[in-house]
Design a protein around this motif. Structure first.
Motif, PDB file in Angstrom:
ATOM      1  N   VAL A   8       0.836  -1.210   0.000  1.00  0.00           N
ATOM      2  CA  VAL A   8       0.000   0.000   0.000  1.00  0.00           C
ATOM      3  C   VAL A   8       0.866   1.253   0.000  1.00  0.00           C
ATOM      4  CG1 VAL A   8      -1.620   1.356   1.378  1.00  0.00           C
ATOM      5  CG2 VAL A   8      -1.999  -1.096   1.070  1.00  0.00           C
ATOM      6  N   ARG A   9       1.886   1.273   0.827  1.00  0.00           N
ATOM      7  CA  ARG A   9       2.790   2.427   0.867  1.00  0.00           C
ATOM      8  C   ARG A   9       3.476   2.622  -0.481  1.00  0.00           C
ATOM      9  NH1 ARG A   9       4.262   4.534   5.875  1.00  0.00           N
ATOM     10  NH2 ARG A   9       3.363   3.452   7.678  1.00  0.00           N
ATOM     11  N   ALA A  10       3.886   1.510  -1.094  1.00  0.00           N
ATOM     12  CA  ALA A  10       4.561   1.600  -2.390  1.00  0.00           C
ATOM     13  C   ALA A  10       3.635   2.171  -3.454  1.00  0.00           C
ATOM     14  CB  ALA A  10       5.069   0.221  -2.814  1.00  0.00           C
ATOM     15  N   ARG A  11       2.368   1.764  -3.428  1.00  0.00           N
ATOM     16  CA  ARG A  11       1.422   2.275  -4.415  1.00  0.00           C
ATOM     17  C   ARG A  11       1.148   3.764  -4.235  1.00  0.00           C
ATOM     18  NH1 ARG A  11      -0.884  -1.223  -8.069  1.00  0.00           N
ATOM     19  NH2 ARG A  11       0.466  -3.053  -8.168  1.00  0.00           N
ATOM     20  N   TRP A  12       1.059   4.209  -2.986  1.00  0.00           N
ATOM     21  CA  TRP A  12       0.844   5.643  -2.763  1.00  0.00           C
ATOM     22  C   TRP A  12       2.086   6.444  -3.121  1.00  0.00           C
ATOM     23  CZ3 TRP A  12      -3.502   8.040  -2.670  1.00  0.00           C
ATOM     24  CH2 TRP A  12      -4.657   7.392  -2.230  1.00  0.00           C
ATOM     25  N   LEU A  13       3.257   5.858  -2.977  1.00  0.00           N
ATOM     26  CA  LEU A  13       4.478   6.515  -3.430  1.00  0.00           C
ATOM     27  C   LEU A  13       4.466   6.651  -4.950  1.00  0.00           C
ATOM     28  CD1 LEU A  13       7.195   7.754  -2.749  1.00  0.00           C
ATOM     29  CD2 LEU A  13       8.199   5.449  -2.823  1.00  0.00           C
ATOM     30  N   ALA A  14       3.935   5.620  -5.628  1.00  0.00           N
ATOM     31  CA  ALA A  14       3.807   5.693  -7.081  1.00  0.00           C
ATOM     32  C   ALA A  14       2.831   6.798  -7.482  1.00  0.00           C
ATOM     33  CB  ALA A  14       3.348   4.343  -7.631  1.00  0.00           C
ATOM     34  N   VAL A  15       1.723   6.913  -6.740  1.00  0.00           N
ATOM     35  CA  VAL A  15       0.755   7.986  -7.006  1.00  0.00           C
ATOM     36  C   VAL A  15       1.438   9.349  -6.864  1.00  0.00           C
ATOM     37  CG1 VAL A  15      -1.306   9.148  -6.100  1.00  0.00           C
ATOM     38  CG2 VAL A  15      -1.293   6.661  -6.396  1.00  0.00           C
ATOM     39  N   THR A  16       2.233   9.495  -5.820  1.00  0.00           N
ATOM     40  CA  THR A  16       2.942  10.761  -5.591  1.00  0.00           C
ATOM     41  C   THR A  16       3.917  11.058  -6.722  1.00  0.00           C
ATOM     42  OG1 THR A  16       2.755  10.447  -3.198  1.00  0.00           O
ATOM     43  CG2 THR A  16       4.401  12.023  -3.977  1.00  0.00           C
ATOM     44  N   SER A  17       4.613  10.031  -7.205  1.00  0.00           N
ATOM     45  CA  SER A  17       5.560  10.219  -8.302  1.00  0.00           C
ATOM     46  C   SER A  17       4.844  10.688  -9.565  1.00  0.00           C
ATOM     47  CB  SER A  17       6.303   8.905  -8.587  1.00  0.00           C
ATOM     48  OG  SER A  17       7.044   8.496  -7.471  1.00  0.00           O
ATOM     49  N   VAL A  18       3.686  10.084  -9.854  1.00  0.00           N
ATOM     50  CA  VAL A  18       2.916  10.500 -11.024  1.00  0.00           C
ATOM     51  C   VAL A  18       2.414  11.931 -10.841  1.00  0.00           C
ATOM     52  CG1 VAL A  18       0.885  10.018 -12.438  1.00  0.00           C
ATOM     53  CG2 VAL A  18       2.261   8.129 -11.559  1.00  0.00           C
ATOM     54  N   ALA A  19       2.034  12.295  -9.613  1.00  0.00           N
ATOM     55  CA  ALA A  19       1.605  13.672  -9.335  1.00  0.00           C
ATOM     56  C   ALA A  19       2.735  14.662  -9.600  1.00  0.00           C
ATOM     57  CB  ALA A  19       1.124  13.788  -7.895  1.00  0.00           C
ATOM     58  N   ILE A  20       3.960  14.287  -9.201  1.00  0.00           N
ATOM     59  CA  ILE A  20       5.109  15.144  -9.499  1.00  0.00           C
ATOM     60  C   ILE A  20       5.310  15.225 -11.010  1.00  0.00           C
ATOM     61  CG2 ILE A  20       7.594  15.464  -9.167  1.00  0.00           C
ATOM     62  CD1 ILE A  20       7.315  13.985  -6.514  1.00  0.00           C
ATOM     63  N   GLY A  21       4.980  14.128 -11.689  1.00  0.00           N
ATOM     64  CA  GLY A  21       5.060  14.146 -13.148  1.00  0.00           C
ATOM     65  C   GLY A  21       4.090  15.133 -13.762  1.00  0.00           C
ATOM     66  N   THR A  22       2.826  15.154 -13.270  1.00  0.00           N
ATOM     67  CA  THR A  22       1.876  16.123 -13.803  1.00  0.00           C
ATOM     68  C   THR A  22       2.316  17.550 -13.468  1.00  0.00           C
ATOM     69  OG1 THR A  22       0.439  16.002 -11.841  1.00  0.00           O
ATOM     70  CG2 THR A  22      -0.030  14.486 -13.650  1.00  0.00           C
ATOM     71  N   PHE A  23       2.898  17.715 -12.286  1.00  0.00           N
ATOM     72  CA  PHE A  23       3.450  19.033 -11.930  1.00  0.00           C
ATOM     73  C   PHE A  23       4.516  19.457 -12.936  1.00  0.00           C
ATOM     74  CE2 PHE A  23       7.139  21.145 -10.045  1.00  0.00           C
ATOM     75  CZ  PHE A  23       6.577  22.324  -9.590  1.00  0.00           C
ATOM     76  N   THR A  24       5.390  18.539 -13.292  1.00  0.00           N
ATOM     77  CA  THR A  24       6.501  18.868 -14.182  1.00  0.00           C
ATOM     78  C   THR A  24       6.027  19.181 -15.592  1.00  0.00           C
ATOM     79  OG1 THR A  24       7.941  17.414 -12.890  1.00  0.00           O
ATOM     80  CG2 THR A  24       8.724  18.061 -15.060  1.00  0.00           C
ATOM     81  N   ARG A 137      -9.447  10.073  -4.170  1.00  0.00           N
ATOM     82  CA  ARG A 137      -8.321  10.746  -3.519  1.00  0.00           C
ATOM     83  C   ARG A 137      -7.063  10.665  -4.385  1.00  0.00           C
ATOM     84  NH1 ARG A 137      -5.305   8.491   1.858  1.00  0.00           N
ATOM     85  NH2 ARG A 137      -3.699  10.102   2.032  1.00  0.00           N
ATOM     86  N   ALA A 138      -6.790   9.469  -4.934  1.00  0.00           N
ATOM     87  CA  ALA A 138      -5.594   9.304  -5.760  1.00  0.00           C
ATOM     88  C   ALA A 138      -5.665  10.178  -7.006  1.00  0.00           C
ATOM     89  CB  ALA A 138      -5.426   7.837  -6.151  1.00  0.00           C
ATOM     90  N   THR A 139      -6.849  10.245  -7.629  1.00  0.00           N
ATOM     91  CA  THR A 139      -7.014  11.081  -8.818  1.00  0.00           C
ATOM     92  C   THR A 139      -6.812  12.554  -8.478  1.00  0.00           C
ATOM     93  OG1 THR A 139      -8.566   9.467  -9.758  1.00  0.00           O
ATOM     94  CG2 THR A 139      -8.572  11.676 -10.716  1.00  0.00           C
ATOM     95  N   SER A 140      -7.319  12.987  -7.321  1.00  0.00           N
ATOM     96  CA  SER A 140      -7.120  14.372  -6.894  1.00  0.00           C
ATOM     97  C   SER A 140      -5.640  14.669  -6.680  1.00  0.00           C
ATOM     98  CB  SER A 140      -7.899  14.643  -5.600  1.00  0.00           C
ATOM     99  OG  SER A 140      -9.281  14.569  -5.812  1.00  0.00           O
ATOM    100  N   ILE A 141      -4.908  13.702  -6.131  1.00  0.00           N
ATOM    101  CA  ILE A 141      -3.477  13.905  -5.907  1.00  0.00           C
ATOM    102  C   ILE A 141      -2.736  13.988  -7.237  1.00  0.00           C
ATOM    103  CG2 ILE A 141      -1.371  12.817  -5.018  1.00  0.00           C
ATOM    104  CD1 ILE A 141      -3.066  11.724  -2.711  1.00  0.00           C
ATOM    105  N   ILE A 142      -3.042  13.049  -8.151  1.00  0.00           N
ATOM    106  CA  ILE A 142      -2.372  13.050  -9.452  1.00  0.00           C
ATOM    107  C   ILE A 142      -2.640  14.355 -10.193  1.00  0.00           C
ATOM    108  CG2 ILE A 142      -2.377  11.990 -11.746  1.00  0.00           C
ATOM    109  CD1 ILE A 142      -2.807   9.287 -10.340  1.00  0.00           C
ATOM    110  N   LEU A 143      -3.894  14.764 -10.239  1.00  0.00           N
ATOM    111  CA  LEU A 143      -4.239  15.997 -10.943  1.00  0.00           C
ATOM    112  C   LEU A 143      -3.922  17.233 -10.115  1.00  0.00           C
ATOM    113  CD1 LEU A 143      -7.573  14.972 -12.695  1.00  0.00           C
ATOM    114  CD2 LEU A 143      -5.232  14.877 -13.538  1.00  0.00           C
ATOM    115  N   GLY A 144      -3.638  17.031  -8.816  1.00  0.00           N
ATOM    116  CA  GLY A 144      -3.215  18.159  -7.988  1.00  0.00           C
ATOM    117  C   GLY A 144      -1.904  18.747  -8.462  1.00  0.00           C
ATOM    118  N   GLY A 145      -1.121  17.941  -9.198  1.00  0.00           N
ATOM    119  CA  GLY A 145       0.119  18.472  -9.763  1.00  0.00           C
ATOM    120  C   GLY A 145      -0.117  19.650 -10.686  1.00  0.00           C
ATOM    121  N   VAL A 146      -1.305  19.673 -11.301  1.00  0.00           N
ATOM    122  CA  VAL A 146      -1.656  20.797 -12.180  1.00  0.00           C
ATOM    123  C   VAL A 146      -1.727  22.096 -11.380  1.00  0.00           C
ATOM    124  CG1 VAL A 146      -3.404  21.714 -13.733  1.00  0.00           C
ATOM    125  CG2 VAL A 146      -2.927  19.252 -13.702  1.00  0.00           C
TER     126      VAL A 146
END
Length: 389
Positions: A8-24, A137-146
Motif C-alpha cells: 500500500v505504501r509503495a502504491r501511494w508513493l507511485a501515485v505521488t511520483s505520477v503527481a510530481i510528473g503532472t506538476f513537471t 483521492r488518488a485522482t485528486s493527488i495526481i491531478l493536484g500536480g496541475v
C-alpha cells in the motif's frame, strides 16, 4: 508491518511520483505564461507571436494523446511514462538554448508530444494503483500536480527569470524532468497495457465507449479550457497594461492564483465524486465572474484572480472523475486529453489574435463568454438526461 502495508505504501508513493510528473509537465507547458514578455523581447517578436509557444504544445498534445494511446497499446505504461519524461527533459533544455522563435517552437512541439502522452496514461491511473475506495483521492493527488504547478512552477519560473533570464527557467524544468525520470523508474510498478475501461461499482451503465456522457464531457472541456486559456495566457500583459502591476505584483498574483487552485482541486475532487455536473457548473461560474470583474469593477486584481484560481483548479479533476464515473477507460481519457490540449492551443491562439488586434482587456471578455457557455451547456445536458431525451 505486513507485506500488504508495504504494498500500500509503495502504491501511494507511485501515485505521488505520477503527481510530481503532472506538476513537471504542466509547469513546462505553462512556462510562457510567466515569461511571455521576456521571451517576446529577447527573440524580437510580438506578444501574440510569443504566445505560440503556449498554443503549439497544446495542439501537438491533442494529436499525441490518442495516437500514443492506440499506437502504444502493447507497451508497458511504466516504460512509456519514463520515455515521455526523458523527451520532456530534452525539449526543455533545447528551448533554453533556442536562438530564435522558430527553434523555440520546435522544442515546444517536442514538449507537446510529452504532455499529450503523459496525460493520456497518467490521468486515469488511480484505479490501477490504489483500491476502489481511494480512487477519488488518488485522482485528486495526481491531478493536484496541475494546481501545484501554478502555485510553485509558474511563479518560481517568473521569479528566477527576473534575475537570471527566461532561459534559466527552461533549464530548471529540464533538470527537474531528468530527476523525475529516475523517480518514476524507482517507484512505478509494471503497468500492463489496457484500453478497456476500469471496472468499478461506481461506474454508470454505458452502451459504448464513446457514450453520450463522454461526448458532453468533451464539449464542456473544449469550452471551459479554451475560455480559460484565451484569458489566462495573457494575464501578465493584462496586469501590466491595465492594472499597472510591476514584476513583484505579477509574481504575487500568480502565486495566490495557484494556491487557490490547489484548494479548488481537492475541494472539487470530493464534490465531483458525488455530482460532477453540478461541481463543474459551479467551477466555471467561479471563473467567468472574476474575468468580468477584472475589467468592470474597481476591485484589486488579486481578489478576482484568487476566485478564478479556485474555480479553475477544480476543473480538471471534475472532468476526469466524470469520465471515470461514466465508464470511461484509457482511450476515453486519451480523447479527454486531446480535447483539453486542443482547447489550450485554440484558446491561447485566439487570445493572441485578440490581444494583438484589440485592447488586452478584450481577452477577459472572450474567456468569460466561453466559460459561461460551458455552464449553459452543462445545465442543458443535465436537464436532457433527467427528462430522458
Amino acid at each position: 508491518m505486513t507485506m500488504t502495508d508495504v504494498q500500500v505504501r509503495a502504491r501511494w508513493l507511485a501515485v505521488t511520483s505520477v503527481a510530481i510528473g503532472t506538476f513537471t509537465i504542466v509547469t513546462s507547458e505553462m512556462l510562457p505564461v510567466g515569461l511571455l514578455t521576456s521571451i517576446a523581447g529577447d527573440l524580437g517578436v510580438s506578444a501574440g507571436t510569443a504566445g505560440l509557444a503556449m498554443s503549439a504544445p497544446g495542439l501537438v498534445a491533442a494529436v499525441a494523446a490518442p495516437a500514443l494511446a492506440v499506437g502504444a497499446r502493447r507497451v508497458d505504461r511504466r516504460l512509456i511514462l519514463m520515455g515521455l519524461m526523458a523527451l520532456l527533459a530534452v525539449a526543455n533544455l533545447a528551448g533554453a538554448i533556442a536562438p530564435d522563435a522558430a527553434v523555440l517552437l520546435v522544442a515546444r512541439v517536442l514538449t507537446g508530444v510529452s504532455i499529450g502522452g503523459f496525460w493520456a496514461f497518467a490521468a486515469g491511473l488511480g484505479p490501477r494503483l490504489v483500491p476502489e475506495r481511494s480512487v477519488g483521492r488518488a485522482t485528486s493527488i495526481i491531478l493536484g500536480g496541475v494546481s501545484v504547478a501554478s502555485v510553485l512552477g509558474v511563479p518560481a519560473a517568473t521569479f528566477v527569470s527576473s534575475f537570471a533570464g527566461w532561459r534559466s527557467a527552461f533549464v530548471a524544468t529540464g533538470v527537474l524532468a531528468l530527476a523525475l525520470l529516475a523517480l518514476l523508474a524507482a517507484t512505478l510498478p509494471p503497468l500492463k497495457p489496457s484500453l478497456e475501461p476500469e471496472s468499478s461499482p461506481t461506474t454508470e451503465k454505458r452502451s459504448s465507449w464513446f457514450s453520450g456522457p463522454l461526448r458532453v464531457i468533451l464539449v464542456l472541456t473544449a469550452l471551459t479550457v479554451a475560455g480559460h486559456f484565451a484569458a489566462y495566457t495573457y494575464v501578465r500583459p493584462f496586469l501590466e497594461q491595465v492594472a499597472h502591476a510591476g514584476p513583484a505584483l505579477v509574481s504575487t498574483a500568480l502565486l495566490l492564483y495557484g494556491a487557490a487552485g490547489v484548494a479548488g482541486n481537492f475541494v472539487a475532487g470530493a464534490q465531483a465524486a458525488r455530482n460532477p455536473r453540478t461541481t463543474l457548473i459551479v467551477r466555471v461560474l467561479l471563473m467567468a465572474v472574476p474575468m468580468i470583474a477584472l475589467v468592470t469593477t474597481g476591485l484589486p486584481a488579486l481578489i478576482p484572480l484568487v476566485v478564478w484560481g479556485f474555480g479553475y483548479g477544480g476543473v480538471g479533476v471534475t472532468l476526469q472523475l466524470w469520465i471515470m464515473r461514466s465508464g470511461g477507460g484509457e482511450l476515453s481519457t486519451a480523447l479527454f486529453v486531446c480535447s483539453f490540449n486542443l482547447s489550450i492551443a485554440l484558446g491561447s491562439f485566439a487570445g493572441g489574435r485578440i490581444a494583438d488586434a484589440l485592447p488586452v482587456s478584450a481577452v477577459m471578455w472572450a474567456g468569460a463568454a466561453l466559460t459561461l457557455l460551458s455552464a449553459v451547456v452543462a445545465g442543458i445536458a443535465g436537464r436532457s438526461r433527467t427528462s430522458g431525451s
